[in-house]
Design a protein around this motif. Structure first.
Motif, PDB file in Angstrom:
ATOM      1  N   GLY A  96       8.041  -7.859  11.692  1.00  0.00           N
ATOM      2  CA  GLY A  96       6.629  -8.355  12.065  1.00  0.00           C
ATOM      3  C   GLY A  96       5.480  -7.573  12.858  1.00  0.00           C
ATOM      4  O   GLY A  96       4.448  -7.294  12.092  1.00  0.00           O
ATOM      5  N   ILE A  97       5.923  -6.913  13.732  1.00  0.00           N
ATOM      6  CA  ILE A  97       4.916  -6.261  14.409  1.00  0.00           C
ATOM      7  C   ILE A  97       4.623  -4.868  13.752  1.00  0.00           C
ATOM      8  O   ILE A  97       3.618  -4.308  13.776  1.00  0.00           O
ATOM      9  N   GLY A  98       5.632  -4.432  12.981  1.00  0.00           N
ATOM     10  CA  GLY A  98       5.451  -3.061  12.372  1.00  0.00           C
ATOM     11  C   GLY A  98       4.720  -3.262  11.126  1.00  0.00           C
ATOM     12  O   GLY A  98       3.657  -2.376  10.760  1.00  0.00           O
ATOM     13  N   LEU A  99       4.533  -4.501  10.369  1.00  0.00           N
ATOM     14  CA  LEU A  99       3.627  -4.693   9.335  1.00  0.00           C
ATOM     15  C   LEU A  99       2.336  -4.863   9.846  1.00  0.00           C
ATOM     16  O   LEU A  99       1.429  -4.223   8.970  1.00  0.00           O
ATOM     17  N   VAL A 100       2.059  -5.323  10.825  1.00  0.00           N
ATOM     18  CA  VAL A 100       0.741  -5.447  11.433  1.00  0.00           C
ATOM     19  C   VAL A 100       0.259  -3.747  12.031  1.00  0.00           C
ATOM     20  O   VAL A 100      -1.004  -3.433  11.448  1.00  0.00           O
ATOM     21  N   PHE A 101       1.146  -3.384  12.488  1.00  0.00           N
ATOM     22  CA  PHE A 101       0.778  -1.750  12.981  1.00  0.00           C
ATOM     23  C   PHE A 101       0.412  -0.943  11.800  1.00  0.00           C
ATOM     24  O   PHE A 101      -0.524  -0.060  11.746  1.00  0.00           O
ATOM     25  N   TRP A 102       1.255  -0.989  10.789  1.00  0.00           N
ATOM     26  CA  TRP A 102       1.305   0.085   9.579  1.00  0.00           C
ATOM     27  C   TRP A 102       0.633  -0.448   8.583  1.00  0.00           C
ATOM     28  O   TRP A 102       0.446   0.274   7.427  1.00  0.00           O
ATOM     29  N   GLY A 103       0.356  -2.003   8.342  1.00  0.00           N
ATOM     30  CA  GLY A 103      -0.165  -2.586   7.150  1.00  0.00           C
ATOM     31  C   GLY A 103      -1.440  -1.756   6.500  1.00  0.00           C
ATOM     32  O   GLY A 103      -1.382  -1.594   5.138  1.00  0.00           O
ATOM     33  N   ALA A 104      -2.494  -1.281   7.184  1.00  0.00           N
ATOM     34  CA  ALA A 104      -3.572  -0.471   6.906  1.00  0.00           C
ATOM     35  C   ALA A 104      -3.215   0.956   6.901  1.00  0.00           C
ATOM     36  O   ALA A 104      -3.647   1.735   5.980  1.00  0.00           O
ATOM     37  N   ALA A 105      -2.553   1.408   8.204  1.00  0.00           N
ATOM     38  CA  ALA A 105      -2.641   2.707   8.525  1.00  0.00           C
ATOM     39  C   ALA A 105      -1.737   3.579   7.402  1.00  0.00           C
ATOM     40  O   ALA A 105      -1.965   4.806   7.286  1.00  0.00           O
ATOM     41  N   GLU A 106      -0.326   2.890   6.882  1.00  0.00           N
ATOM     42  CA  GLU A 106       0.540   3.630   6.249  1.00  0.00           C
ATOM     43  C   GLU A 106       0.015   4.006   4.840  1.00  0.00           C
ATOM     44  O   GLU A 106      -0.119   5.371   4.402  1.00  0.00           O
ATOM     45  N   PRO A 107      -0.369   3.123   3.994  1.00  0.00           N
ATOM     46  CA  PRO A 107      -0.945   3.268   2.765  1.00  0.00           C
ATOM     47  C   PRO A 107      -2.338   4.386   2.683  1.00  0.00           C
ATOM     48  O   PRO A 107      -2.490   5.140   1.997  1.00  0.00           O
ATOM     49  N   LEU A 108      -3.126   4.177   3.771  1.00  0.00           N
ATOM     50  CA  LEU A 108      -3.945   4.952   4.076  1.00  0.00           C
ATOM     51  C   LEU A 108      -3.788   6.584   4.406  1.00  0.00           C
ATOM     52  O   LEU A 108      -4.307   7.600   3.737  1.00  0.00           O
ATOM     53  N   SER A 109      -2.821   6.630   5.128  1.00  0.00           N
ATOM     54  CA  SER A 109      -2.338   7.979   5.436  1.00  0.00           C
ATOM     55  C   SER A 109      -1.741   8.788   3.990  1.00  0.00           C
ATOM     56  O   SER A 109      -1.799   9.915   3.732  1.00  0.00           O
ATOM     57  N   HIS A 110      -0.917   7.743   3.144  1.00  0.00           N
ATOM     58  CA  HIS A 110      -0.233   8.447   1.965  1.00  0.00           C
ATOM     59  C   HIS A 110      -1.514   8.941   1.053  1.00  0.00           C
ATOM     60  O   HIS A 110      -1.320   9.455   0.044  1.00  0.00           O
ATOM     61  N   PHE A 111      -2.543   8.025   1.149  1.00  0.00           N
ATOM     62  CA  PHE A 111      -3.537   8.354   0.195  1.00  0.00           C
ATOM     63  C   PHE A 111      -4.724   9.134   0.366  1.00  0.00           C
ATOM     64  O   PHE A 111      -4.857  10.300  -0.290  1.00  0.00           O
TER      65      PHE A 111
END
Length: 511
Positions: A96-111
């Motif tokens: 749960g909390i990981g999805l909120v923390f990384w939901g926008a941040a991880e795809p943005l980082s990889h992009f």
């Protein structure tokens, strides 16, 4: 303290040593643990890739196997919780909390910041970013949780063993699991749980602080984060005190409602068509490239190998280190379900929901970046709120997100407190409240101490290091589980064909 085991005191001592080291010599602690983590990810990256992929194949085998009919409980036992509450609890605890923390941040980082192989900001990087995000949060992650949970549930509820990691290894090691070897296994599991939840408390407090800072100019500071941890601790201890059927169940259901509300709002207010197109396209790309990503070690590309170590190998180790806690909790709430239903519920449904979640928040974040708003210089905990700032109803979205983070935060800590109580009271399904209270306060104290000394990263490194020895425990659990299930399959006459072959009547036409 009555009803506690040696595991309680040994683990408490080890945790105290680690916390004191982190508090008194944070730079040394971080340097030592960072070097160990880097060595493990570099030297054992190939092992993690093979190991986690083997777990996925092992789980898929049981879905189609006749052994999938076997109940995780007595033959006539019914599930304790409805499917909706069951799914809500396992999903809230698992990610749960990981999805909120990384939901926008991880795809943005990889992009836009650090793509795996493509040039930052390109269409190819957009597609690659989503594919790898799906990979890190998809079937592989949930398979690790599923195999630990299934093994625990089978041995505890069908075979009558205590709810301990060590009990799942008895088919291989016998009564040796009652002695020092079993204690070592259980201490490792409890240590990983304590450290994992303490780091989550710390990083969760940082993200809530980041959201409040972005919205209300509240300073990002240690005193604010301490207040957040204290408030959350009071709430999750109160919830743990009330038991699974009340506190955790109600909070998990509330999580799902808030998560659905946030998803629907962002789908409507964000780039709707891009979200659905990305979701559909990336599912195809994910399955098309799944074998390649699963075994990609980049032996001749140092830059790509560094990226794989930083992201993929780190995630695999992270999920392994969290599997004792999440696996024990999922096992506890899955009593009475068949292996096939269990694996479909734990392996496939959360994966699809995670895929849609990242499609919604990742696509929206990258769309904001493409349209000229630079999000790359923000702290990770501020990224989601910066994305909301560019959408209509930004304040409402941010408030819902903060509430969701807080409740996910409470649910994870609540579940961990229950699991720690189980593991340190000989696997009791109803651990004493005083034990749960002790672990709740200990987790909060660890988070506060290490926040004050900037030692959370070092503690996170320690958790990744602990994943390597625990991976060998999981291998033992897989061997034990297959051995016992195959034995039971033969006893029950379960075959691949749907119906047993009719016996010949030896010419007796009256039969």
């Amino acid at each position: 303290m009555k009803n506690t085991s040696n595991v309680f005191w040994i683990t408490l001592g080890l945790v105290c040593i680690a916390v004191l080291y982190g508090a008194l010599a944070p730079e040394s602690f971080e340097t030592v643990t960072d070097n160990m983590k880097n060595f493990i990810t570099s030297a054992f990256g190939w092992y993690y890739l093979l190991f986690v992929t083997a777990i996925v194949l092992f789980c898929l085998f049981f879905i189609v196997s006749p052994m999938g009919q076997i109940t995780l409980g007595k033959p006539d036992e019914k599930p304790e919780y409805s499917r909706i509450s069951w799914f809500a609890m396992l999903f809230s605890t698992g990610m749960g909390i990981g999805l909120v923390f990384w939901g926008a941040a991880e795809p943005l980082s990889h992009f836009a910041i650090d793509p795996a192989t493509e040039q930052p900001g390109t269409d190819a990087a957009f597609k690659e970013s989503m594919r790898y995000t799906f990979f890190h949060w998809g079937i592989h992650a949930w398979a690790i949780y599923a195999i630990v949970a299934m093994s625990l549930a089978y041995f505890q509820f069908r075979k009558g063993e205590p709810g301990l990691i060590s009990a799942t290894l008895r088919p291989i090691f016998g009564n040796r699991m009652n002695g020092a070897a079993g204690t070592i296994v259980n201490v490792l599991a409890v240590f990983a749980t304590v450290i994992g939840v303490a780091t989550t408390l710390g990083f969760g407090a940082i993200q809530i602080n980041g959201g409040l800072s972005y919205l209300f100019d509240l300073p990002i500071s240690f005193p604010v984060q301490v207040v957040i941890i204290i408030v959350v601790t009071i709430l999750f201890v109160a919830s743990a005190w009330s038991g699974i059927s009340k506190g955790i169940k109600y909070l998990s259901n509330a999580n799902m409602v808030l998560a659905a509300l946030l998803l629907i709002l962002v789908v409507i207010l964000g780039p709707t068509m891009l979200i659905f197109d990305t979701f559909t396209d990336t599912i195809g790309s994910y399955f098309q490239n799944l074998p390649r990503m699963s075994f990609s070690a980049a032996p001749l590309d140092d830059n790509n190998r560094a990226w794989i170590n930083k992201w993929t190998i780190f995630y695999w180790a992270w999920w392994i280190s969290w599997s004792p806690f999440v696996g024990i909790f999922i096992a506890r709430v899955s009593r009475g379900r068949t292996i096939r239903e269990f694996l479909v519920g734990v392996l496939l449904l959360p994966t699809l929901l995670s895929f849609f979640w990242f499609s919604v928040f990742g696509s929206t974040a990258m769309d904001v970046q493409i349209k000229g708003v630079d999000l790359t210089n923000l702290l990770t905990e501020e990224t989601l709120f910066a994305v909301f700032h560019e959408l209509p109803m930004s304040m409402i979205l941010s408030i819902v997100a903060i509430l969701l983070i807080a409740i996910f935060f409470i649910t994870s800590a609540d579940s961990a407190t229950f699991v720690l109580g189980m593991q340190t009271t000989y696997g009791s399904l109803h651990p004493p409240n005083v034990v749960k209270l002790t672990w709740g306060i200990a987790q909060a104290a660890i988070a506060i101490i290490l926040l004050s000394a900037n030692g959370l990263t070092a503690l996170q490194n320690a958790l990744i290091i602990a994943a390597l020895p625990f991976s060998f425990v999981i291998i033992g659990m897989m061997v034990s589980l297959y051995k016992e299930l195959n034995k039971e399959r033969k006893e029950m006459g379960l075959m691949i064909r749907p119906y047993p072959k009719k016996k010949k009547n030896n010419g007796d036409s009256s039969k």
